[in-house]
Scaffold this active site. Structure first.
Site, PDB file in Angstrom:
ATOM      1  N   TYR A  19      -3.689   3.406   1.463  1.00 48.08           N
ATOM      2  CA  TYR A  19      -4.227   4.031   2.338  1.00 48.08           C
ATOM      3  C   TYR A  19      -5.150   5.111   2.906  1.00 48.08           C
ATOM      4  O   TYR A  19      -6.028   5.056   3.810  1.00 48.08           O
ATOM      5  CB  TYR A  19      -3.098   4.894   3.444  1.00 48.08           C
ATOM      6  CG  TYR A  19      -3.438   5.081   4.478  1.00 48.08           C
ATOM      7  CD1 TYR A  19      -2.980   4.094   5.382  1.00 48.08           C
ATOM      8  CD2 TYR A  19      -3.601   6.486   4.823  1.00 48.08           C
ATOM      9  CE1 TYR A  19      -3.660   4.670   6.723  1.00 48.08           C
ATOM     10  CE2 TYR A  19      -3.558   7.102   5.969  1.00 48.08           C
ATOM     11  CZ  TYR A  19      -3.463   6.041   7.264  1.00 48.08           C
ATOM     12  OH  TYR A  19      -3.988   6.480   8.629  1.00 48.08           O
ATOM     13  N   THR A  42       0.926  -1.710   0.273  1.00 45.30           N
ATOM     14  CA  THR A  42      -0.088  -0.434  -0.446  1.00 45.30           C
ATOM     15  C   THR A  42       1.072   1.431  -0.158  1.00 45.30           C
ATOM     16  O   THR A  42       2.107   1.383   0.597  1.00 45.30           O
ATOM     17  CB  THR A  42      -0.580  -0.220   1.323  1.00 45.30           C
ATOM     18  OG1 THR A  42      -1.722   1.601   1.293  1.00 45.30           O
ATOM     19  CG2 THR A  42      -0.177   0.256   2.500  1.00 45.30           C
ATOM     20  N   CYS A  43       0.133   2.547  -0.340  1.00 47.34           N
ATOM     21  CA  CYS A  43       0.532   3.567  -0.461  1.00 47.34           C
ATOM     22  C   CYS A  43      -0.406   4.791  -0.665  1.00 47.34           C
ATOM     23  O   CYS A  43      -1.298   4.119   0.474  1.00 47.34           O
ATOM     24  CB  CYS A  43       2.275   4.012  -2.027  1.00 47.34           C
ATOM     25  SG  CYS A  43       0.433   3.969  -3.251  1.00 47.34           S
ATOM     26  N   ALA A  44      -0.060   5.635  -0.344  1.00 47.00           N
ATOM     27  CA  ALA A  44      -1.667   6.920  -0.061  1.00 47.00           C
ATOM     28  C   ALA A  44      -2.168   6.477  -1.097  1.00 47.00           C
ATOM     29  O   ALA A  44      -2.930   6.220  -0.239  1.00 47.00           O
ATOM     30  CB  ALA A  44      -0.797   8.335  -0.362  1.00 47.00           C
TER      31      ALA A  44
END
Length: 341
Positions: free
Chosen positions: A117, A88-90
């Protein structure tokens, strides 16, 4: 919440910057940043003027950081064929895609969290909108009666708000930071709280303490607070000597600065002669007498005994745990009967 259940069965790799991760993240996630803090800021600033050049710069940093991560021994148990890896990233964009492509090409079982996220936070906020009064058994009672002990002993079917917030709730509650660590951010507290609620929903109703709306810098979500304030309430009592003992054990090593700051907070609410006596006793570190005065002349006077459904005296931890196990089962059966009617 199907997505959240999936997360809990995977190794979660958060590729955001260390600063983003420290502010808040999915509980139990690991941070393997694709861009470091300064690099992320540099790429973001450049993108406003030259998007293509910024992408080239970001890609270069990403390749360098991913290469280092693959060689780092501490990541060897995470990035392995045995694990199912959720990245996961932003927002589920280029940063997670970059690590995903590498791991997939190496034959690892990797996937990306759709929406990143940000989508996870939407799920957290949805969970925090769901609690209802039937989900809880709320423990009330004066300071030192052992509510926290009961919550801790019943960890399989309780929510420990003080532990999650790293604050004991009182004017001296900042002492928790010496034992539990610094308070999390509001978002991180919400993430931890949602994680607990989701994982323990099969154990409803859950024990919870009748905390006020704020624990230090943390604000309890309104729907949750309303739910446990209107739930089945148990008034906990305990002999004075046990109350003194518990508070001494918890606050026995309180630093002077924290103690004096706490005394300043309660000064308007305690008679001046008792306030002065406590400060004099502090000079001799007579914690037992200080605790007794604070209980009788401050805490018991400001404590407001609201309506409760029953009263229980807590003197033996094992007997108390058994009592609340039975009470939970009884109320769970009643709630089930109501749902099937």
């Amino acid at each position: 919440m199907a997505e959240a259940k999936t997360q809990m069965a995977k190794i979660i790799i958060d590729v955001r910057t260390p600063k983003e991760f420290a502010h808040s993240h999915i509980p139990n996630a690991y941070n393997i940043p694709v861009l470091l803090d300064a690099q992320h800021e540099e790429v973001g600033t450049l993108y406003k003027h030259d998007p293509l050049k910024a992408k080239f710069l970001g890609a270069g940093y990403a390749c360098e950081n991913i290469a280092k991560a693959l060689q780092d021994p501490k990541n060897s148990k995470l990035l392995s064929y045995e694990n199912e890896i959720l990245i996961t990233c932003a927002r589920g964009g280029m940063r997670s895609q970059s690590l995903f492509c590498v791991l997939e090409s190496l034959g690892l079982r990797a996937s990306k969290l759709a929406g990143g996220y940000k989508s996870y936070r939407h799920q957290v906020l949805e969970i925090l909108q769901m609690p209802k009064k039937e989900d809880f058994i709320t423990l009330c009672g004066a300071t030192g009666c052992g509510k926290s002990e009961i919550i801790q002993d019943a960890s399989d079917f309780s929510i420990d708000l003080e532990r999650l917030a790293c604050h004991y709730g009182s004017s001296f509650g900042g002492m928790a930071s010496k034992i539990l660590g610094d308070q999390p951010t509001q978002k991180m507290f919400e993430n931890l709280l949602a994680y607990e609620l989701e994982n323990k929903k099969s154990s409803l109703p859950l024990l919870i303490e009748a905390e006020s709306k704020r624990l230090g810098d943390i604000i309890i979500p309104k729907i949750l607070a309303s739910s446990y304030q209107n739930a089945f309430k148990v008034h906990i009592t305990s002999p004075l000597e046990l109350r003194i003992k518990r508070i001494k054990e918890l606050y026995g090593n309180i630093p002077e600065t924290l103690f004096l700051n706490g005394m300043q907070k309660i000064k308007p609410y305690i008679q001046s002669n008792f306030y002065k006596e406590i400060l004099n006793l502090w000079g001799h570190r007579d914690l037992e007498k200080i605790t007794e005065i604070l209980i009788l002349k401050y805490y018991d006077k400001v404590y407001k005994h609201s309506h409760t459904h029953l009263t229980f005296e807590h003197t033996d931890r094992n007997k108390s745990l058994e009592f609340f196990k039975n009470l939970r089962n009884e109320l769970a059966s009643k709630n089930q009967d109501l749902c099937t009617r």
